[in-house]
Design a protein around this motif. Structure first.
Motif, mmCIF file in Angstrom:
data_model
loop_
_atom_site.group_PDB
_atom_site.id
_atom_site.type_symbol
_atom_site.label_atom_id
_atom_site.label_comp_id
_atom_site.label_asym_id
_atom_site.label_seq_id
_atom_site.Cartn_x
_atom_site.Cartn_y
_atom_site.Cartn_z
ATOM 1 N N VAL A 203 0.850 -1.187 0.000
ATOM 2 C CA VAL A 203 0.000 0.000 0.000
ATOM 3 C C VAL A 203 0.890 1.242 0.000
ATOM 4 C CG1 VAL A 203 -1.852 1.218 1.190
ATOM 5 C CG2 VAL A 203 -1.726 -1.288 1.302
ATOM 6 N N PRO A 204 0.729 2.136 -0.982
ATOM 7 C CA PRO A 204 1.574 3.338 -1.043
ATOM 8 C C PRO A 204 1.127 4.402 -0.048
ATOM 9 C CG PRO A 204 -0.013 3.378 -2.821
ATOM 10 C CD PRO A 204 -0.219 2.064 -2.115
ATOM 11 N N GLY A 205 1.973 5.390 0.162
ATOM 12 C CA GLY A 205 1.614 6.528 0.997
ATOM 13 C C GLY A 205 1.960 6.320 2.457
ATOM 14 N N LYS A 206 1.724 7.370 3.248
ATOM 15 C CA LYS A 206 2.059 7.348 4.663
ATOM 16 C C LYS A 206 0.842 7.192 5.561
ATOM 17 C CE LYS A 206 6.256 10.166 4.175
ATOM 18 N NZ LYS A 206 6.949 11.397 4.620
ATOM 19 N N SER A 207 -0.350 7.518 5.047
ATOM 20 C CA SER A 207 -1.540 7.438 5.877
ATOM 21 C C SER A 207 -2.793 7.425 5.012
ATOM 22 C CB SER A 207 -1.597 8.624 6.850
ATOM 23 O OG SER A 207 -2.758 8.584 7.638
ATOM 24 N N LEU A 208 -3.769 6.631 5.416
ATOM 25 C CA LEU A 208 -5.084 6.601 4.779
ATOM 26 C C LEU A 208 -6.136 6.635 5.882
ATOM 27 C CD1 LEU A 208 -4.433 3.840 2.085
ATOM 28 C CD2 LEU A 208 -4.809 6.274 1.637
ATOM 29 N N LYS A 209 -7.185 7.435 5.646
ATOM 30 C CA LYS A 209 -8.203 7.631 6.672
ATOM 31 C C LYS A 209 -9.590 7.300 6.129
ATOM 32 C CE LYS A 209 -5.569 11.370 8.850
ATOM 33 N NZ LYS A 209 -5.575 12.803 9.248
ATOM 34 N N PRO A 210 -10.523 6.978 7.031
ATOM 35 C CA PRO A 210 -11.901 6.729 6.607
ATOM 36 C C PRO A 210 -12.446 7.883 5.776
ATOM 37 C CG PRO A 210 -11.610 6.076 8.874
ATOM 38 C CD PRO A 210 -10.328 6.752 8.465
ATOM 39 N N SER A 211 -13.219 7.517 4.774
ATOM 40 C CA SER A 211 -13.880 8.406 3.799
ATOM 41 C C SER A 211 -12.981 8.789 2.633
ATOM 42 C CB SER A 211 -14.461 9.673 4.443
ATOM 43 O OG SER A 211 -13.449 10.626 4.721
ATOM 44 N N GLU A 212 -11.663 8.499 2.733
ATOM 45 C CA GLU A 212 -10.788 8.777 1.599
ATOM 46 C C GLU A 212 -11.050 7.780 0.479
ATOM 47 O OE1 GLU A 212 -6.625 9.254 2.277
ATOM 48 O OE2 GLU A 212 -6.884 10.407 4.121
ATOM 49 N N GLN A 213 -10.604 8.134 -0.732
ATOM 50 C CA GLN A 213 -10.724 7.241 -1.866
ATOM 51 C C GLN A 213 -9.544 7.453 -2.802
ATOM 52 O OE1 GLN A 213 -14.065 8.411 -4.540
ATOM 53 N NE2 GLN A 213 -14.485 9.980 -2.997
ATOM 54 N N TYR A 238 -12.780 4.339 1.430
ATOM 55 C CA TYR A 238 -12.414 3.834 2.759
ATOM 56 C C TYR A 238 -13.688 3.892 3.608
ATOM 57 C CZ TYR A 238 -9.036 3.200 6.654
ATOM 58 O OH TYR A 238 -8.297 2.725 7.704
ATOM 59 N N ASP A 239 -14.516 2.865 3.466
ATOM 60 C CA ASP A 239 -15.829 2.875 4.094
ATOM 61 C C ASP A 239 -15.798 2.202 5.467
ATOM 62 O OD1 ASP A 239 -15.590 0.196 3.495
ATOM 63 O OD2 ASP A 239 -17.065 0.230 1.863
ATOM 64 N N ALA A 240 -16.990 2.041 6.044
ATOM 65 C CA ALA A 240 -17.090 1.491 7.397
ATOM 66 C C ALA A 240 -16.563 0.059 7.460
ATOM 67 C CB ALA A 240 -18.532 1.543 7.874
#
Length: 537
Positions: A203-213, A238-240
């Motif tokens: 998975v790329p990147g440093k952070s992913l949060k709910p609701s992101e796409q 990034y759903d529930a």
């Protein structure tokens, strides 16, 4: 890394075994054959005290190489076990089954057969000890692993095997614990995944949060699906469901379950199958080191998990967070087993000599009134006036005083400590520093184990000896006086270190190698010939 089928090596050995149902020695004079065989056995076994004793007491008769069905069944059972060493995370090259088979097939004289006889016994002894109590010596890997491995007498392997059903005897050698069985299954699962390419792209990147796409979320989704944390779906958000999957992953990896794929979580998610497989193989070796009855009731402290558990009849009946030794050479918590005999309520802290001279003496040299909550004690047990001492005249070697902290809620040991007498001066205890228990990584102590819920831990221990454990505990506590409360039934305590451990249900848990010990164990296993296997199903 090697790729193999599950049945290939087994089929090879069992095919060759069909050639071993009779001896390969041509008829000669019976007495001459016996004499030559015995002389060869005595000679070959002379460099091994246990083997020499066994064959001497058996009048140098063979255990493996006779014409009868008993010897044939022993050979067959041994080679079948050697064909399956990879399943236990052991090294096939260590036992050289092919070379042993070749030696047996080439035997043309009684002397040849006597040499093969002893070679079989040596291989059997090596395998038996490796699969039962580990192929490594823990203390040679890391000085902090001071565990006493429950080694069996080597001679007993031979004498017991001789009287037993061969295949059944060998099946009982590895740990029979549910943990070992589940680790074996996880090893096989990860090997199959490895052959298929693992969990896919990281998975790329440093952070992913709910609701992101976006692309990163899609890759996170795919990896969670491959790991078994998320059902197959086509969402790009990034759903529930994804948040719940991340939370479960975090719980299984000792992370704060906030549902956010931050840097720490992504590091764990992106850890490759190969690294998880190494952790499982190391955990199997560690399980062999404690291949003994742990106690129907016992305390298990997993240093890598920062946890302490009470286990009754195989089930966790109490669990709390712990703080363990800091990751420095003189503060890491050791690994060993002992027996808890009592708890001390309202304890006095007798400051260890190392802390006294390395931490407090420099402070006292700068300011005699430093750490005023501590008492300076002379060799006769009297409290010393700080104003009467010139601390600057002393070195770490010459400092003549002890330091103690009397009972109080400010005491470094808190209000209770749990004693399992040991030469390392390690125990479990309360602490006034409660803030550390909220942290993800909790390696901060001088080596002893601090408990988040020490009172509840005490109640759970005392519940076996009183109908009112809380009342009993507090009857001692309210006196404010240091008191010893014995356990009527002493409880085994096991300080262990597992970066991979299983659950009765759910995914295998993984933890960071906070002390670097498992990396050292894997290095030693690899040097002994253990290799990752990609299993073709």
């Amino acid at each position: 890394m090697h790729t193999r089928t599950r049945t290939g090596s087994v089929r090879l050995f069992l095919t060759v075994l069909t050639l071993l149902t009779c001896l390969f020695v041509s008829p000669q004079g019976a007495q001459a054959q016996v004499t030559a065989f015995k002389q060869a056995v005595a000679e070959a076994a002379s460099d091994d005290r246990d083997l020499a004793q066994y064959y001497r007491e058996a009048d140098y008769k063979g255990l493996w190489t006779g014409r009868g069905s008993k010897d044939a069944s022993r050979r067959k059972a041994l080679f079948a076990a050697l064909a399956d060493v990879d399943a236990h995370g052991l090294s096939a090259r260590r036992y050289d089954a092919r070379g042993l088979l070749a030696q047996m097939r080439a035997a043309k004289t009684p002397r040849d057969l006597g040499l093969a006889e002893v070679a079989l016994s040596k291989t059997f002894l090596r395998y038996a000890r490796d699969v039962q109590t580990g192929l490594l010596v823990p203390s040679k890997i890391d000085s902090g692993i001071v565990r006493e491995v429950p080694y069996r007498a080597r001679l007993s392997y031979l004498t017991s095997f001789e009287k037993s059903t061969p295949a059944a005897f060998l099946r009982q050698l590895p740990p029979q614990s549910a943990e070992y069985s589940r680790l074996m299954k996880e090893k096989m699962r990860l090997e199959t995944l490895l052959a298929k390419g693992g969990w896919g792209d990281t998975v790329p990147g440093k952070s992913l949060k709910p609701s992101e796409q976006g692309a990163g979320v899609v890759q996170l989704r795919n990896r969670l699906i491959a790991m078994g944390y998320l059902r197959r779906n086509a969402t790009q958000v990034y759903d529930a469901n994804m948040q719940a999957a991340v939370q479960q992953f975090q719980l299984d990896h000792g992370l704060q379950p906030d549902g956010v794929a931050g840097a720490g979580t992504l590091t764990e998610i992106n850890t490759p199958v190969e690294e998880r497989l190494k952790s499982v193989i190391v955990a199997m070796e560690r399980e062999r080191w404690i291949n003994m009855p742990l106690g129907k009731r016992h305390v298990l402290v997993n240093l890598a998990d920062f946890s302490a558990k009470i286990i009754d009849n195989g089930k966790v009946t109490f669990e709390t967070r712990s703080v363990v030794g800091a990751n420095s050479s003189d503060r890491r918590s050791p690994e060993f087993s002992d027996v808890m005999e009592h708890m001390v309520i309202n304890p006095t802290w007798n400051v260890p000599r190392s802390i006294t001279v390395k931490e407090y003496l420099p402070m006292l040299k700068r300011n005699p009134n430093a750490v005023s909550h501590l008492r300076i004690i002379d060799s006769r047990g009297r409290v010393v006036s700080r104003n009467s001492v010139n601390f600057s005249q002393y070195t770490e070697r010459t400092f003549p005083f002890a330091i103690k902290q009397p009972p109080s809620d400010r005491n470094a040991l808190g209000l209770v400590k749990f004693i399992f007498p040991n030469k390392y001066n390690i125990y479990l205890h309360d602490t006034p520093a409660k803030n550390l228990f909220g942290r993800e990584s909790r390696a901060y102590s001088h080596g002893c184990i601090r408990l988040h819920e020490p009172f509840e831990f005490a109640y759970a221990l005392l519940a076996k000896q009183t109908n009112d454990p809380k009342g009993l505990f507090h009857s001692y506590l309210k006196t404010g006086v240091e008191s010893v409360l014995p356990l009527e039934q002493p409880v085994p305590v096991h300080l262990d270190y597992r970066t991979a451990f299983t659950q009765a249900k759910g995914q295998v848990n993984f933890r960071r190698d906070v002390y670097g010990r498992d990396a050292l164990i894997w290095k030693a296993l690899a040097q002994a010939g253990v290799a990752l296997q990609a299993q073709q199903s």
